[in-house]
Design a protein around this motif. Structure first.
Motif, mmCIF file in Angstrom:
data_model
loop_
_atom_site.group_PDB
_atom_site.id
_atom_site.type_symbol
_atom_site.label_atom_id
_atom_site.label_comp_id
_atom_site.label_asym_id
_atom_site.label_seq_id
_atom_site.Cartn_x
_atom_site.Cartn_y
_atom_site.Cartn_z
ATOM 1 N N GLU A 116 0.831 -1.214 0.000
ATOM 2 C CA GLU A 116 0.000 0.000 0.000
ATOM 3 C C GLU A 116 0.861 1.257 0.000
ATOM 4 O O GLU A 116 0.574 2.212 -0.730
ATOM 5 C CB GLU A 116 -0.894 0.029 1.242
ATOM 6 N N LEU A 117 1.904 1.262 0.837
ATOM 7 C CA LEU A 117 2.760 2.447 0.956
ATOM 8 C C LEU A 117 3.483 2.758 -0.350
ATOM 9 O O LEU A 117 3.525 3.904 -0.776
ATOM 10 C CB LEU A 117 3.790 2.260 2.080
ATOM 11 N N VAL A 118 4.089 1.737 -0.970
ATOM 12 C CA VAL A 118 4.843 2.012 -2.195
ATOM 13 C C VAL A 118 3.926 2.370 -3.344
ATOM 14 O O VAL A 118 4.283 3.202 -4.187
ATOM 15 C CB VAL A 118 5.810 0.864 -2.574
ATOM 16 N N ALA A 119 2.734 1.791 -3.384
ATOM 17 C CA ALA A 119 1.772 2.158 -4.417
ATOM 18 C C ALA A 119 1.351 3.612 -4.262
ATOM 19 O O ALA A 119 1.252 4.359 -5.233
ATOM 20 C CB ALA A 119 0.554 1.237 -4.370
ATOM 21 N N LYS A 120 1.143 4.035 -3.017
ATOM 22 C CA LYS A 120 0.799 5.434 -2.737
ATOM 23 C C LYS A 120 1.960 6.349 -3.115
ATOM 24 O O LYS A 120 1.765 7.411 -3.681
ATOM 25 C CB LYS A 120 0.452 5.592 -1.261
ATOM 26 N N GLY A 121 3.178 5.928 -2.789
ATOM 27 C CA GLY A 121 4.364 6.722 -3.111
ATOM 28 C C GLY A 121 4.579 6.844 -4.610
ATOM 29 O O GLY A 121 4.985 7.890 -5.108
ATOM 30 N N ALA A 122 4.302 5.787 -5.353
ATOM 31 C CA ALA A 122 4.482 5.802 -6.807
ATOM 32 C C ALA A 122 3.495 6.757 -7.467
ATOM 33 O O ALA A 122 3.787 7.341 -8.501
ATOM 34 C CB ALA A 122 4.308 4.394 -7.376
ATOM 35 N N GLY A 123 2.342 6.951 -6.814
ATOM 36 C CA GLY A 123 1.339 7.845 -7.365
ATOM 37 C C GLY A 123 1.542 9.291 -6.969
ATOM 38 O O GLY A 123 0.891 10.183 -7.478
ATOM 39 N N ALA A 124 2.473 9.538 -6.058
ATOM 40 C CA ALA A 124 2.675 10.907 -5.558
ATOM 41 C C ALA A 124 3.438 11.758 -6.540
ATOM 42 O O ALA A 124 4.102 11.318 -7.413
ATOM 43 C CB ALA A 124 3.419 10.862 -4.231
#
Length: 124
Positions: A116-124
């Protein structure tokens, strides 16, 4: 897209366990046994998507490393500790940790949260 994780811990068994679990989940894995080694890796390579960082390390602590590297907008940071205190929690969040984990923790839950964290970071 293959995510990159840097695992920083001086407990060899935990490093092997985490490394295998993250490799099995499709991550490129790099490891370091100290904050000093981790800083050298962070300074000399491409950004990581995820940093799994133990707080109690030989030499500098994980919190000290966080203070040195500052906020890394491209990197999600998980601070792990077997010595859970309110002060450590508050300082880790202030220094930029996205997640604070007390050891021992559930590996499946960590993998899920990391995803979840890396997916959120990739979208930032």
């Amino acid at each position: 897209m293959k995510y990159r994780v840097l695992i920083v811990d001086d407990e060899a068994l935990l490093v092997r366990t985490l490394s295998q679990a993250f490799r099995d989940a499709g991550y490129d894995v790099v490891t370091a046994g100290s904050a000093e080694d981790a800083k050298e890796i962070l300074d000399s390579t491409e950004a990581f998507d995820l940093l799994l960082l133990d707080n109690r390390l030989p030499g500098k602590s994980g919190l000290e490393l966080l203070g040195e590297v500052g906020k890394m907008p491209e990197t999600r940071i998980v601070l792990m500790t077997a010595y859970d205190t309110d002060e450590t929690y508050k300082e880790s969040i202030r220094l930029g940790a996205d997640l604070y984990l007390s050891k021992p923790f559930d590996l499946k839950a960590l993998l899920s949260k990391a995803s979840e964290l890396v997916a959120k970071g990739a979208g930032a």
